[in-house]
Design an enzyme around this catalytic site. Structure first.
Site, PDB file in Angstrom:
ATOM      1  N   ARG A  26      48.518  -1.927 -20.006  1.00  0.00           N
ATOM      2  CA  ARG A  26      49.871  -1.390 -19.539  1.00  0.00           C
ATOM      3  C   ARG A  26      51.251  -2.083 -19.665  1.00  0.00           C
ATOM      4  O   ARG A  26      52.197  -1.770 -19.020  1.00  0.00           O
ATOM      5  CB  ARG A  26      49.874  -0.716 -18.089  1.00  0.00           C
ATOM      6  CG  ARG A  26      48.803   0.137 -17.840  1.00  0.00           C
ATOM      7  CD  ARG A  26      48.721   0.869 -16.553  1.00  0.00           C
ATOM      8  NE  ARG A  26      47.578   1.725 -16.367  1.00  0.00           N
ATOM      9  CZ  ARG A  26      47.311   2.072 -15.115  1.00  0.00           C
ATOM     10  NH1 ARG A  26      47.753   1.429 -13.839  1.00  0.00           N
ATOM     11  NH2 ARG A  26      46.206   2.774 -14.965  1.00  0.00           N
ATOM     12  N   ARG A  30      56.244   1.680 -17.433  1.00  0.00           N
ATOM     13  CA  ARG A  30      57.381   1.885 -16.712  1.00  0.00           C
ATOM     14  C   ARG A  30      58.182   0.873 -16.194  1.00  0.00           C
ATOM     15  O   ARG A  30      59.159   1.052 -15.847  1.00  0.00           O
ATOM     16  CB  ARG A  30      56.942   2.896 -15.386  1.00  0.00           C
ATOM     17  CG  ARG A  30      56.670   4.375 -15.988  1.00  0.00           C
ATOM     18  CD  ARG A  30      55.989   5.028 -14.615  1.00  0.00           C
ATOM     19  NE  ARG A  30      54.567   4.883 -14.448  1.00  0.00           N
ATOM     20  CZ  ARG A  30      54.076   5.274 -13.357  1.00  0.00           C
ATOM     21  NH1 ARG A  30      54.583   5.956 -12.318  1.00  0.00           N
ATOM     22  NH2 ARG A  30      52.871   4.788 -13.194  1.00  0.00           N
TER      23      ARG A  30
END
Length: 353
Positions: A26, A30
């Protein structure tokens, strides 16, 4: 020994490089302001299926931190979506699918649709490969240093979402059906095993230099089911990839597997075993072949916290693996609220020797 100049690819092929190559699960996510800016412009599936966006997102952490690996921006549920299962990503809920819980439900899925449906993903990989092998640096990453990684969800984990219809902590309905309707569940796993192998092979043909199999929920299973629904599908997928694309490394990630990770590493044929946060890498390394690459496994919360504690633990993991092929990574994905400067500090720490 390999002739590649790419540190990550060389390590995945069995070379003990020092300092170890580093990338993070990841890493395109975000926690990056540039990712959040793109998120405002389009929904998740649109971003996955629009090559311009997917290429940009994949390369964001490489441009910022100089990661040794660039992992395709996509999702493990692209495969069931491509077979015809409805899929939506709902804010605050995550993925929502129309459940597949019977042979009749499964017959509505069409693996023949996949190749055409995922053409934008393959286009993304083609463009990414041209960039990572191109003459220009990618941020601090020098030309020819970045390895392009493709990925897929492992059959059991993908089946969890397909059967449950949404995310869950326990996936009770999925696990119940594995016991009460083994004919259905075994056929679903077989379908996913074949389709996943085909999709990973297509990713390799489109430009991926290594592929990773994410089994995020494997640790929910008892040993007998783990062997049947986690180890055996991973073995079959790896065997198919090795037959069609010999020399392309496969990374397996049986998250939360505990001691079963040893059997996974011994029996699946994967080149690299990614270990989660709870695994003691040094102890497991002693039980595994010296030729098996290990990947991991710093606690993502350590990176969220940052500071000297993060640096000390990162160095301890890195140094414990010295002398064997090791890819530095986290035990799971980067937490969305992680300050980017903490990630930058981590990368510098791993490379400071």
């Amino acid at each position: 020994m390999t002739e590649t100049r790419k540190p990550l690819l060389a390590t995945l092929l069995g070379e003990a490089t020092w300092p170890p190559p580093v990338w993070l699960m990841r890493q395109a996510g975000r926690f990056l302001p540039e990712f959040r800016a793109l998120r405002e412009k389009a929904g998740f599936l649109t971003r996955c299926m629009t090559p311009d966006m997917a290429v940009d997102i994949t390369l964001q952490p490489v441009r910022r931190f100089g990661m040794d690996g660039a992992i395709l921006f996509s999702d493990i549920l692209i495969l069931p979506w491509a077979m015809g299962q409805s899929l939506d990503f709902v804010a605050g809920r995550g993925p929502v699918l129309e459940p597949v819980r019977s042979l009749a439900d499964m017959e509505r899925l069409d693996p023949g649709r996949v190749a055409q449906a995922v053409q934008p993903v393959m286009e993304t990989l083609k463009r990414l490969r041209a960039i990572v092998d191109g003459p220009e640096p990618i941020g601090p990453a020098q030309p020819g240093q970045v390895t392009l990684i493709g990925f897929a969800g492992a059959p059991f984990t993908v089946a969890c979402y397909m059967v449950e219809g949404h995310g869950s902590r326990e996936f009770e309905e999925t696990r119940r059906l594995a016991y009460t309707d083994p004919e259905f569940f075994n056929r679903l796993i077989d379908l996913l095993t074949t389709s996943t192998a085909d999709m990973l092979c297509a990713q390799i043909e489109a430009g991926a230099e290594a592929v990773m199999l994410f089994d995020s929920w494997s640790g929910l299973l008892p040993p007998s089911q783990f062997r049947q629904h986690v180890i055996e599908p991973a073995r079959r997928i790896t065997e198919i990839i090795n037959t069609r694309h010999p020399g392309v490394p496969v990374i397996g990630f049986p998250r939360l597997a505990g001691i079963m990770a040893v059997e996974y590493g011994q029996r699946t044929g994967v080149n690299a075993l990614a270990l989660d946060t709870g695994a003691d890498m040094k102890t497991l390394a002693e039980k595994l072949p010296a030729t098996l690459v290990l990947q991991g496994n710093l606690d993502p919360i350590r990176v969220l916290a940052g500071g000297e504690g993060m640096r000390q633990e990162a160095r301890a993991i890195r140094d414990a693996m010295k002398g064997r092929p090791h890819v530095f990574n986290l035990g799971h994905g980067v937490i969305p609220t992680t300050p980017p400067e903490h990630v930058g500090d981590l990368i510098k720490t791993i490379r400071a020797v």
